[in-house]
Every structure is written in structure tokens, then in C-alpha cells.
Design a protein around this motif. Structure first.
Motif, short mmCIF file in Angstrom:
data_model
loop_
_atom_site.label_atom_id
_atom_site.label_comp_id
_atom_site.label_asym_id
_atom_site.label_seq_id
_atom_site.Cartn_x
_atom_site.Cartn_y
_atom_site.Cartn_z
N THR A 121 17.62 7.47 10.13
CA THR A 121 17.33 7.09 8.74
C THR A 121 17.22 5.58 8.64
OG1 THR A 121 18.44 9.03 7.82
CG2 THR A 121 18.18 7.13 6.38
N PHE A 122 16.18 5.15 7.97
CA PHE A 122 15.76 3.76 7.91
C PHE A 122 15.52 3.42 6.45
CE2 PHE A 122 11.75 1.07 8.95
CZ PHE A 122 12.47 -0.11 8.86
N GLY A 123 16.15 2.38 5.93
CA GLY A 123 15.98 2.04 4.52
C GLY A 123 16.33 0.60 4.25
N PHE A 173 21.03 12.70 4.25
CA PHE A 173 21.19 12.40 2.83
C PHE A 173 20.10 13.10 2.02
CE2 PHE A 173 20.17 9.73 -0.88
CZ PHE A 173 21.41 9.73 -1.50
N LYS A 174 20.49 13.68 0.89
CA LYS A 174 19.56 14.38 0.02
C LYS A 174 18.97 13.41 -1.01
CE LYS A 174 20.52 18.27 2.05
NZ LYS A 174 19.54 18.87 3.00
N GLY A 218 26.21 7.65 2.02
CA GLY A 218 25.34 8.15 3.09
C GLY A 218 23.87 7.97 2.85
N TRP A 219 23.48 7.11 1.90
CA TRP A 219 22.05 6.96 1.59
C TRP A 219 21.25 6.46 2.79
CZ3 TRP A 219 19.22 2.47 2.01
CH2 TRP A 219 19.95 1.29 2.20
N ASP A 220 21.90 5.75 3.70
CA ASP A 220 21.21 5.20 4.86
C ASP A 220 21.55 5.95 6.15
OD1 ASP A 220 23.82 4.40 4.96
OD2 ASP A 220 23.41 2.27 5.30
#
Length: 384
Positions: free
Chosen positions: A55-57, A138-139, A132-134
Motif C-alpha cells: 500500500t502506497f499513499g 485497509f477498506k 491502517g490507511w497506509d
């Protein structure tokens, strides 16, 4: 396999990968005339990439691009909406490669960061954190599609200067209580930076930090010299656990911190000052038998550190913080004695050249110039 991240923004960007902030740098990609040029920084993130899902943000803030800058009480000098551009380059052992970048398939959402401004300060509500957004799994069903924009076309180049980083930490030398529930911490040194807060608070408890260089006779903080710079950070506790927070998208010039909202007097480790500066290596030193001269040199050194945050500014605390050519011109010899500032000044001289000469041959009095207008020239002469 090797993974390389390229990060840029019109505004400020903090990139994350698999639950990790990818760098300790602040204020990427720095301040330029964004209409003409924007920089990017490059990071080796190989150790953060893992097998399977990744996950990349990023977190995006206004910064110099669309936040309050200068003494005019205005914002949006370059544009109203900040933008981000990221590219993750994957080079595999078999010689193949892949590129993952920002695009129309990305989503965005607001979160705990309610305000992030250089002059006003930062407000963070930990109750709104998106845990957990990154991280994978994550939903993001409630997130919105990003807005794609192709109306601006500045030249993109690698940042030629050093990044802004934490260069020192300062704990309070004394803590006073000039009014009930109002605590003032003296950090013993004037510098530019932020404060790190460590607290075990109640849900919704609001901790307010205000910053100043001097005290009033009654022991409270003196803020008149800040003019319209609010210089206030606010943290709202999630509660029921030890929480550690520091702003990432603002900075202040200060020696004193006023803390309100605590349930009891703070220990010296509850609020710690973090000095920020462009990470120019120390090149020279001065020491003699006179303590006053030694202290004078230390004052000069810390003034340089406080004002060398991507560009050479005039002050780090009030509503100005501009790249005045007169200041930079007069001080450059001392700057080179204290630190290796070659790449720092090289970057800023390109900013000055981007602003261009006037018809009479003068360069503008500040660079980047758009904040103050094109009057005067180097060393501040005013046109007749």
C-alpha cells in the motif's frame, strides 16, 4: 529488487509505504516559483516493499503553495488546490521494471489533520485517525476519487539542496505557571521548529501549544511581534493510551512554549522542542576565552539554522519569513563559515533567477517573489 520513490507536490507531501513514513524529511518538495519550477526528492524504499500486496499513499498539505505566506494576510499565492505527484520505480533482478504512480485510480479522504499552515499552526484530532490507511487491507470504500488536473506545467527537477530535518532537541530548563492551568516552558535556546507532545489524556482532551521568543513581565508569552501569525498547535487526544504527536506541516520560531489543557503540571519530557533546518553540514566553529563572544557566536549559528529552511529567510517566527536578497547578500560569508551551504545557496539562486530581472536590470528584493510583489531590488533599495 530495488524500489525508488520520486515525490513532488504543489504544496507539501509526506509519502507513506506499507505503514511507514518513508523519510524523516520535512516540507517536501520545498519552496520555488511553482509557476515555473517544482522540485522532487528521491528515496530508496527497497526495504519497505514486501512480497504480495503493498500500500502506497501520501498526506498532502497547503505549504507555501496555497497556505498563508508573507505579511499580507493572504493565501493561495500560486493556486487554491495543492496537488501531488508520486512515482514508485520497481527494478527487478531479472532486468524488468514497473512503475506505479499517482493517477485517476487513486482515492482521497480527509483525516485527523484539521489545519496545517506555516503561519497559523497545525491542528490534529487523533479521534479521527484512519487506522491502517497506509497498510494493506485497509477498506477505502468511503474514500472519494481524486481530481486529476493538467492545467499547470512547471518544469520538474531533482531538488539540488539539502532536505529540512530535525537537527537538535531541547527539553525545558524551567517550567512556570503564570496563571492557573497555563504552563510556560523555557527551552533555553531560541530556534525554529516544532514541539513533540507525549501525553496520556482523556478522549477529546484538547492540548494547545503557543509559541513565543520572549515573555511578558507577568511571565506569560509575548506574541505581539508575531503580528498575524497565530503560531498555535492543537492536539485533541484519542484517549486511554499514551500518545506521541508532532506536527509535520508547520514550524515556529520560539524559545518558550505555552501549554494549556493539561490536567496537571507537565514533566520536562512531556513537551520537547525539535529544531528544524535545512541539513547543511557544519563546516566551521569558533571558540575563545571570552564567554560573551562564544555566546554571540552561538546566537549567530542558531539564527542561521532558524532562517535556513529551504530558502534563506529574514525571520522564522512572524508573518513574513521571506527570502530577502539583502539578508542573504550580507550574511553569505558568515553562512559559509558556519556550514557547507553551497548547494543550499545554489538552489536559492535559481529561485532568484526564475523571478527574473526588471527592465532596469534589478532583481526583485525577495525570492521567490510572488508573495511580496516586484518592487525594490537586492539590499532593498526602493524604486524612485
Amino acid at each position: 529488487m530495488r524500489a525508488t520513490l520520486y515525490a513532488s507536490a504543489l504544496g507539501l507531501v509526506e509519502a507513506h509505504l506499507n505503514g511507514h513514513r518513508i523519510s524523516e524529511d520535512f516540507f517536501t518538495p520545498g519552496w520555488t516559483d511553482y509557476d515555473k519550477r517544482v522540485h522532487y526528492r528521491t528515496y530508496d524504499v527497497t526495504k519497505l516493499v514486501r512480497k504480495g500486496e503493498n500500500t502506497f499513499g501520501a498526506i498532502l498539505a497547503d505549504g507555501w503553495y496555497s497556505g498563508y505566506v508573507g505579511y499580507g494576510g493572504e493565501r493561495d499565492h500560486y493556486g487554491k488546490l495543492p496537488r501531488v505527484r508520486l512515482q514508485l520505480q520497481l527494478d527487478y533482478a531479472d532486468g524488468s521494471s514497473a512503475v506505479i504512480g499517482t493517477g485517476s485510480d487513486w482515492k482521497a479522504s480527509t483525516g485527523p489533520l484539521l489545519e496545517a499552515d506555516f503561519l497559523k499552526g497545525e491542528t490534529y484530532d487523533a479521534r479521527k485517525e484512519l487506522d491502517g490507511w497506509d497498510k494493506p487491507g485497509f477498506k477505502d470504500d468511503n474514500w472519494q476519487p481524486v481530481v486529476m488536473d493538467n492545467t499547470v506545467h512547471p518544469l520538474m527537477q531533482a531538488h539540488p539542496g539539502p532536505p529540512v530535518r530535525v537537527i537538535a532537541e531541547f527539553k525545558a530548563t524551567t517550567i512556570s505557571e503564570p496563571k492557573p492551568g497555563v504552563y510556560v516552558l523555557d527551552l533555553g535556546q531560541n530556534f525554529a521548529g516544532i514541539a513533540r507532545l507525549k501525553i496520556s489524556g482523556e478522549p477529546g482532551q484538547k492540548i494547545t501549544l503557543r509559541f513565543a521568543e520572549r515573555l511578558n513581565p507577568d511571565g506569560g508569552i509575548y506574541t505581539t511581534n508575531l503580528r498575524t501569525a497565530r503560531a498555535t498547535d492543537t492536539y485533541i487526544c484519542k484517549g486511554n493510551e499514551t500518545e506521541v504527536w508532532e506536527p509535520h506541516f508547520t514550524f515556529h520560531g520560539f524559545q518558550y512554549i505555552e501549554v494549556t489543557g493539561l490536567k496537571s503540571p507537565p514533566a520536562k519530557g512531556v513537551v520537547v522542542g525539535l529544531a528544524l533546518s535545512s541539513d547543511t553540514p557544519v563546516a566551521g566553529s569558533f571558540a575563545c576565552s571570552d564567554p560573551m563572544l562564544n555566546r554571540l557566536h552561538q546566537n549567530i549559528y542558531w539564527t542561521q539554522r532558524a532562517n535556513f529552511i529551504d530558502i534563506p529567510t529574514d525571520c522564522p517566527q512572524r508573518d513574513e519569513r521571506l527570502g530577502w536578497t539583502g539578508d542573504a547578500q550580507v550574511y553569505v560569508r558568515t553562512a559559509t563559515l558556519n556550514c557547507d551551504v553551497e548547494s543550499f545557496y545554489t538552489k536559492w539562486l535559481v529561485d532568484l533567477d526564475d523571478d527574473g530581472q526588471r527592465a532596469d536590470g534589478e532583481f526583485p528584493m525577495v525570492a521567490p517573489v510572488k508573495v511580496s510583489g516586484n518592487d525594490g531590488g537586492p539590499a532593498w533599495p526602493m524604486p524612485a
